[in-house]
Design a protein around this motif. Structure first.
Motif, mmCIF file in Angstrom:
data_model
loop_
_atom_site.group_PDB
_atom_site.id
_atom_site.type_symbol
_atom_site.label_atom_id
_atom_site.label_comp_id
_atom_site.label_asym_id
_atom_site.label_seq_id
_atom_site.Cartn_x
_atom_site.Cartn_y
_atom_site.Cartn_z
ATOM 1 N N LEU A 148 38.315 -10.221 36.595
ATOM 2 C CA LEU A 148 37.391 -8.338 37.195
ATOM 3 C C LEU A 148 37.007 -8.600 38.252
ATOM 4 N N GLY A 149 36.175 -9.039 38.447
ATOM 5 C CA GLY A 149 35.413 -8.790 39.423
ATOM 6 C C GLY A 149 35.884 -9.427 40.883
ATOM 7 N N PHE A 150 35.685 -11.144 40.632
ATOM 8 C CA PHE A 150 35.786 -11.991 41.623
ATOM 9 C C PHE A 150 37.090 -11.658 42.488
ATOM 10 N N ALA A 151 38.416 -11.502 41.535
ATOM 11 C CA ALA A 151 39.642 -11.799 41.737
ATOM 12 C C ALA A 151 39.837 -10.015 41.920
ATOM 13 N N GLY A 152 39.518 -8.828 41.041
ATOM 14 C CA GLY A 152 39.957 -7.387 41.338
ATOM 15 C C GLY A 152 39.135 -6.992 42.718
ATOM 16 N N ALA A 153 38.455 -7.596 43.421
ATOM 17 C CA ALA A 153 37.191 -6.957 44.525
ATOM 18 C C ALA A 153 38.528 -8.292 45.419
ATOM 19 N N SER A 154 38.754 -8.941 45.467
ATOM 20 C CA SER A 154 39.286 -9.876 46.583
ATOM 21 C C SER A 154 40.967 -8.987 46.802
ATOM 22 N N LYS A 155 41.862 -8.836 45.334
ATOM 23 C CA LYS A 155 42.464 -8.078 45.589
ATOM 24 C C LYS A 155 42.451 -6.815 46.193
ATOM 25 N N GLN A 156 40.835 -5.847 46.042
ATOM 26 C CA GLN A 156 41.103 -4.745 46.958
ATOM 27 C C GLN A 156 40.968 -3.968 48.140
ATOM 28 N N TRP A 157 39.749 -5.983 48.465
ATOM 29 C CA TRP A 157 39.342 -5.826 50.460
ATOM 30 C C TRP A 157 40.480 -6.764 51.275
ATOM 31 N N GLY A 158 41.558 -7.675 50.139
ATOM 32 C CA GLY A 158 42.140 -8.173 50.896
ATOM 33 C C GLY A 158 41.652 -9.634 51.558
ATOM 34 N N THR A 186 45.094 -7.729 37.125
ATOM 35 C CA THR A 186 44.229 -8.958 37.300
ATOM 36 C C THR A 186 43.970 -9.240 35.796
ATOM 37 N N LYS A 187 44.170 -8.628 34.892
ATOM 38 C CA LYS A 187 44.099 -8.867 33.804
ATOM 39 C C LYS A 187 44.681 -10.346 33.423
ATOM 40 N N LYS A 188 46.239 -10.034 34.317
ATOM 41 C CA LYS A 188 47.428 -11.496 33.323
ATOM 42 C C LYS A 188 46.909 -11.975 34.441
ATOM 43 N N TRP A 189 46.082 -12.434 35.598
ATOM 44 C CA TRP A 189 45.889 -13.277 36.737
ATOM 45 C C TRP A 189 45.590 -14.414 36.389
ATOM 46 N N ARG A 190 45.169 -15.797 36.263
ATOM 47 C CA ARG A 190 45.080 -16.627 35.890
ATOM 48 C C ARG A 190 44.551 -17.588 37.160
ATOM 49 N N TYR A 191 43.837 -19.177 36.034
ATOM 50 C CA TYR A 191 42.670 -19.755 37.605
ATOM 51 C C TYR A 191 43.910 -19.909 37.782
ATOM 52 N N ASP A 192 44.624 -20.424 37.546
ATOM 53 C CA ASP A 192 46.082 -21.787 38.626
ATOM 54 C C ASP A 192 47.044 -20.668 39.726
ATOM 55 N N GLU A 193 46.379 -19.299 39.661
ATOM 56 C CA GLU A 193 47.434 -18.791 40.749
ATOM 57 C C GLU A 193 46.328 -18.687 42.071
ATOM 58 N N ASN A 194 44.892 -19.374 42.014
ATOM 59 C CA ASN A 194 43.748 -19.214 42.576
ATOM 60 C C ASN A 194 44.334 -20.421 43.841
ATOM 61 N N PRO A 195 44.604 -20.069 44.873
ATOM 62 C CA PRO A 195 44.916 -20.777 46.186
ATOM 63 C C PRO A 195 43.468 -21.480 47.070
ATOM 64 N N LEU A 196 42.160 -21.147 46.761
ATOM 65 C CA LEU A 196 41.149 -21.574 47.169
ATOM 66 C C LEU A 196 40.846 -22.779 46.337
ATOM 67 N N VAL A 197 40.495 -24.383 46.683
ATOM 68 C CA VAL A 197 40.184 -25.244 45.965
ATOM 69 C C VAL A 197 39.386 -25.597 46.917
ATOM 70 N N PRO A 198 37.986 -26.153 46.025
ATOM 71 C CA PRO A 198 36.813 -27.078 47.523
ATOM 72 C C PRO A 198 37.254 -28.246 46.846
ATOM 73 N N SER A 199 36.827 -28.712 49.035
ATOM 74 C CA SER A 199 37.444 -29.570 48.937
ATOM 75 C C SER A 199 36.145 -30.623 48.975
ATOM 76 N N VAL A 200 34.702 -30.421 48.689
ATOM 77 C CA VAL A 200 33.839 -31.528 47.575
ATOM 78 C C VAL A 200 33.269 -31.024 46.624
#
Length: 326
Positions: free
Chosen positions: A251-261, A292-306
């Motif tokens: 609701l926080g990180f994903a919600g803000a990312s959705k709102q501001w693109g 965002t309540k139905k969003w899952r972590y595996d939908e997140n494309p950001l993956v750390p390199s290290v």
């Protein structure tokens, strides 16, 4: 001083993102297989850097299994220096944005005004010299009778410049209403400093803990940010304090990312508990109009390199590096 708390019940952990499984400590006592993997990673990183030396990269720093209570300013500043050293050993010696948690420094009853922040952050100059890094973290202060920090700030400190950006919390948690001195304009800076800063062509917006909920709930339009940097304070075991780790991401990180693109990066201190392995410190919304309540972590494309760890007497530091391209 205990950090301000928001009582949020956590749902079940969703699926985890993928990331490099690399763990080190300050003594560099890694296995041979880990050494080989590190050598490969370092070669790849150097290759990427050679192709585009202006690419922005970002590191999130979290602290796990910390003991509750106030850590000394000296220890927290030394930790920043140690992280800089370890990042260099991993192939990231220059040009990064380093994001630490909210309330990383605690002025206790003192007010963290501009002079306090300048004096405190000046001690980072030797560690930053020659790195080109911008380090971001939170400073709390002005504790009231009930233990709330009235002043909750996020700072950006740049090599060779000192403080380059500063922002005050603008969205309080329900428990903080009436206790915390808020920024009147979500996009406004603090003490004459802007809230946004630019690093290698990208503009970053400083947020303090619950501010991402303010963004996701419509605080205002994106003020030109390419990424939000959220200094979250802390999470506790359930029943002992704020424990809504999953809700903060969804609701926080994903919600803000959705709102501001734009992507949202966040860090926190985990008191008497491990950071969930699958908890994302970088989120980019790509799920359209989905709730965002139905969003899952595996939908997140950001993956750390290290990903690597550092052992500390007061907990374990986890560093995740996100290369440019987001």
């Amino acid at each position: 001083m205990r950090k301000p708390r928001q009582e949020i019940k956590s749902p079940q952990d969703p699926s985890s993102p993928r990331y490099a499984d690399i763990t080190l400590d300050n003594n560099r006592e890694e296995t041979d297989s880990t050494k080989n993997r590190l050598a490969t990673v370092s070669q790849e990183i150097c290759g990427l850097a050679a192709e585009n030396s202006s690419t922005a990269w970002l590191a999130t720093i979290t602290l796990d299994n910390a003991r509750d209570g106030t850590s000394s300013t000296k220890d927290r500043l030394e930790t920043i220096s140690q992280v800089i050293t370890n990042l260099a050993a991993e192939g990231y010696p220059t040009g990064g944005v380093l994001l630490f948690p909210g309330g990383w420094l605690d002025a206790r009853e003192a007010v963290p005004d501009a002079d306090y922040c300048k004096r405190t952050t000046a001690t980072l100059a030797p560690a930053l010299q020659g790195t080109g890094h911008t380090v971001c973290f939170g400073i709390d202060g002005g504790k009231d009778a009930e233990g709330f920090a009235r002043d909750q700030l996020a700072l950006a400190v740049r090599e060779g410049e000192g403080i380059c950006a500063m922002g005050r919390k603008f969205a309080p948690s329900p428990q903080e209403v009436g206790h915390v001195s808020l920024c009147k304009n979500f996009a406004a800076g603090e003490a004459g400093y802007p809230r946004n800063f630019t690093h290698r062509g990208k503009t970053f917006f400083l947020a303090v803990c619950y501010d991402v909920y303010g963004i996701s709930h419509g605080a205002g339009p994106n003020p030109g940010a390419d990424a939000v940097l959220n200094c979250v304070h802390c999470f506790y075991p359930q029943g002992q304090g704020p424990s809504g780790v999953q809700y903060f991401a969804k609701l926080g990180f994903a919600g803000a990312s959705k709102q501001w693109g734009c992507p949202v990066f966040g860090t926190a201190v985990f008191y008497d508990r491990n950071m969930p392995v699958r908890w994302p410190t970088g989120v980019m919304w790509t799920s359209g109009e989905k709730s965002t309540k139905k969003w899952r972590y595996d939908e997140n494309p950001l993956v750390p390199s290290v990903v690597f760890g550092m052992k500390k007497d007061k907990g374990k530091i986890t560093v995740r590096v996100f290369d440019g391209g987001w």
